[in-house]
Design a protein around this motif. Structure first.
Motif, PDB file in Angstrom:
ATOM      1  N   PHE A  21       0.842  -1.197   0.050  1.00 15.12           N
ATOM      2  CA  PHE A  21       0.217   0.025  -0.129  1.00 15.12           C
ATOM      3  C   PHE A  21       0.837   1.218   0.002  1.00 15.12           C
ATOM      4  CE2 PHE A  21      -2.750  -3.331   1.935  1.00 15.12           C
ATOM      5  CZ  PHE A  21      -3.906  -3.064   1.037  1.00 15.12           C
ATOM      6  N   CYS A  26       5.329  -1.792  -5.540  1.00 15.17           N
ATOM      7  CA  CYS A  26       3.977  -2.323  -6.039  1.00 15.17           C
ATOM      8  C   CYS A  26       3.374  -1.772  -7.171  1.00 15.17           C
ATOM      9  CB  CYS A  26       2.922  -2.270  -4.879  1.00 15.17           C
ATOM     10  SG  CYS A  26       1.244  -2.555  -5.323  1.00 15.17           S
ATOM     11  N   ILE A  34      -7.904  -3.611  -7.812  1.00 18.50           N
ATOM     12  CA  ILE A  34      -7.148  -4.826  -7.668  1.00 18.50           C
ATOM     13  C   ILE A  34      -8.153  -5.954  -7.284  1.00 18.50           C
ATOM     14  CG2 ILE A  34      -5.133  -3.607  -6.947  1.00 18.50           C
ATOM     15  CD1 ILE A  34      -5.746  -4.046  -3.885  1.00 18.50           C
ATOM     16  N   LYS A  47      -7.009  -0.105  -4.957  1.00 16.02           N
ATOM     17  CA  LYS A  47      -5.885   0.010  -4.033  1.00 16.02           C
ATOM     18  C   LYS A  47      -5.934   0.970  -2.875  1.00 16.02           C
ATOM     19  CE  LYS A  47      -1.562   1.015  -4.243  1.00 16.02           C
ATOM     20  NZ  LYS A  47       0.166   0.831  -4.288  1.00 16.02           N
ATOM     21  N   ALA A 264      -1.894  -7.460  -6.891  1.00 17.02           N
ATOM     22  CA  ALA A 264      -1.519  -6.016  -6.466  1.00 17.02           C
ATOM     23  C   ALA A 264      -0.122  -5.807  -6.806  1.00 17.02           C
ATOM     24  CB  ALA A 264      -1.897  -5.673  -5.191  1.00 17.02           C
TER      25      ALA A 264
END
Length: 555
Positions: A21, A26, A34, A47, A264
């Motif tokens: 996150f 990512c 996602i 996300k 993700a």
């Protein structure tokens, strides 16, 4: 001698939540969808939205239920949830609250679930509607108050997390947030357990596998690096869109790593099916055009032999098989139907997923388990832990940052699982031939016939090549003529719509394709289905138990 991968990569010192996150590692952007419901993709999460839900649920866990108050890693939350849009958010929220996420299969009986709750000392249970009654009964056995059994809803736009005793209380309406702790200390990342996954239990009582921040992060980066290397070689990095379908249950390492994390990390969407129904899976593929799937040989068998499957999977750039060996003939049949290449990956719960897989721009039709992923190491040894020459079989040992630190409150099992110098004993028998790795079989499943070892998986692969056999399982049975000897027995599911094949037809097929010591001297039993666990592995103990029950009934 140890075998090395082609490349290694740097593993960042980050906790799992920060990786997903709040880091450039990512590929998913804040606005990237996602997770989405396969049946209705308008029910989805970006996300950014997922991160908000994670922090709010973490607040609920900490402040409503006291999770994490006694210190990181001391509380365990058991999740016995079918595939739901918010299942990944539950996983991350438990970790954010500094507790341990214990995944429980939705197929567990009340007794089995109670045993897992007791083993993990879990004090909070999260279920879905289909598992609620089992969770409530198991909680009662374990003296977990029913207000600490929560029911998750998140499909068909019905989003709620309610106590089993009060459906009017919806914890998803909470707006306060609990931020997760950013961790960068390598020792904490390596040793802090964030998930507890119980081994499949094909023999004995399942053991809890401890998975740390480092394990999850390493596996995510290793997998991402392998895909990034392929995309860079093909010069298609900016064009690639990752889409997959969460069709297998998520209460195992392939679900947690493959569905919760890797989607993700690849910047794409995971489309969620609440449970696996073959026709629904085919429909979802036609609708959402997946670019990658990872599934088990039994699903590829259905695809290959189903007359109703045509072009639904032609969007795939690559397909991957795991959980059990897949024979070259089945691979060829499935590839013909999918119109893309299939490679075999290999790994265990204890390795947080894959240790080997094949780069997407390479091919292998020999049935190998492909090549080592970055940062992993592998040895093949004899019973004295001495390396065996190429071509000879032995137990596979592995090490790497994705390997578990051991089993939950089971020092003896942990000690037995590792060599003195830190290599993990996988229990898989393998060999290296012509630079490729092959799985022969599970060490504890090998059939011993007159001093020779017979691999059930090899016989099963041959059986599945027959056009009248839908599925098959092989076990070793006591030889009535030679004490201590074992003979192979096959359980066969005949394909419907064909003229019935006889036991002799099955034996003749094996006789025509395998050596003398691999013949079905234990006979053939025709069955309606082959029992498997949720990750696709044959439950051989159940086949043996069927035979034992029949024998006792005749006494």
């Amino acid at each position: 001698m140890q075998y090395l991968p082609e490349i290694d990569c740097d593993i960042p010192n980050l906790d799992l939540l920060s990786l997903i996150f709040d880091s450039p590692y990512c590929w998913a952007k804040s606005e990237t969808i996602i997770h989405a419901e396969a049946d209705n993709e308008t029910n989805h999460l970006t996300k950014s939205e997922a991160g908000i839900i994670v922090r709010r649920l973490a607040f609920v866990l900490r402040n409503e239920f006291g999770i994490g108050i006694s210190g990181a890693g001391n509380d365990v939350v058991t999740s016995v949830c079918s595939n739901h849009l918010l299942s990944p958010s539950i996983f991350f929220a438990v970790i954010a609250s500094e507790a341990v996420y214990s995944a429980a299969s939705t197929a567990l009986t009340v007794r089995e679930l109670a045993r897992q709750i007791q083993s993990s000392k879990s004090n909070l249970i999260i279920a879905t509607e289909d598992t609620a009654s089992t969770a409530i009964e198991a909680a009662s056995i374990c003296n977990v108050p029913l207000e600490r059994v929560l029911i998750l809803h998140s499909m068909s736009f019905d989003r709620a997390l309610t106590p089993s005793v009060d459906s009017s209380q919806n914890y998803l309406l909470e707006t306060r947030e609990f931020p997760w702790a950013r961790i960068s200390e390598e020792g904490i990342l390596k040793n802090r357990v964030v998930a507890l996954l119980y081994s499949s239990g094909t023999t004995g009582v399942p053991k809890g596998v401890r998975i740390s921040h480092k394990n999850f992060v390493a596996e995510a980066i290793i997998t991402q690096t392998a895909i990034e290397t392929y995309l860079s070689r093909q010069h298609v990095f900016s064009e690639f869109q990752y889409r997959t379908i969460a069709h297998l249950p998520s209460a195992h390492i392939s679900g947690l790593q493959g569905y919760f994390i890797n989607g993700a990390m690849m910047g794409g969407t995971v489309f969620w099916m609440p449970k696996f129904v073959f026709d629904d899976f085919v429909h979802a593929a036609k609708k959402h055009r997946p670019t990658f799937i990872s599934t088990v040989p039994s699903v590829y068998l259905r695809i290959a032999k189903s007359a109703s499957v045509s072009d639904e999977f032609h969007s795939l750039q690559h397909a991957q098989s795991g959980a059990a060996p897949m024979g070259p003939q089945l691979q060829k049949l499935a590839e013909s139907k999918l119109k893309c290449k299939i490679s075999q990956a290999w790994g265990l719960t204890e390795t947080t997923g894959a240790v080997t897989w094949l780069p997407w721009d390479r091919e292998d039709s020999t049935g190998s388990i492909s090549q080592l992923l970055p940062n992993t190491r592998l040895k093949i040894v004899d019973e004295s832990d001495r390396p065996v020459p190429d071509g000879n079989s032995g137990e596979i040992l592995v090490r790497g940052p994705n390997v578990t630190i051991g089993y939950w409150e089971n020092d003896e099992a942990t000690k037995e699982a590792f060599t003195a110098d830190g290599w993990f004993r996988t229990g898989d028998i393998g060999a290296r031939k012509d630079g490729k790795f092959y799985i022969v079989d599970r060490k504890k499943e090998l059939i011993k016939f007159k001093g020779l070892q017979v691999a059930p998986a090899e016989i099963e692969a041959v059986l599945l090549e027959h056009d009248q056999i839908l599925d098959a399982g092989v076990v070793g049975m006591p030889d009535p003529q030679i004490s201590g000897n074992e003979i192979p027995r096959a359980f066969v599911v005949r394909k419907p719509g064909k003229s019935p094949m006889s036991e002799e037809d099955v034996k003749r097929h094996v006789r025509d394709n395998l050596a003398s010591h691999k013949q079905l001297r234990g006979g053939v039993k025709f069955a309606d289905f082959i029992p498997r666990n949720l990750s696709g592995k044959i439950l051989r103990r159940k086949l043996v138990q069927i035979e034992e029950n029949e024998r006792l009934s005749k006494i």
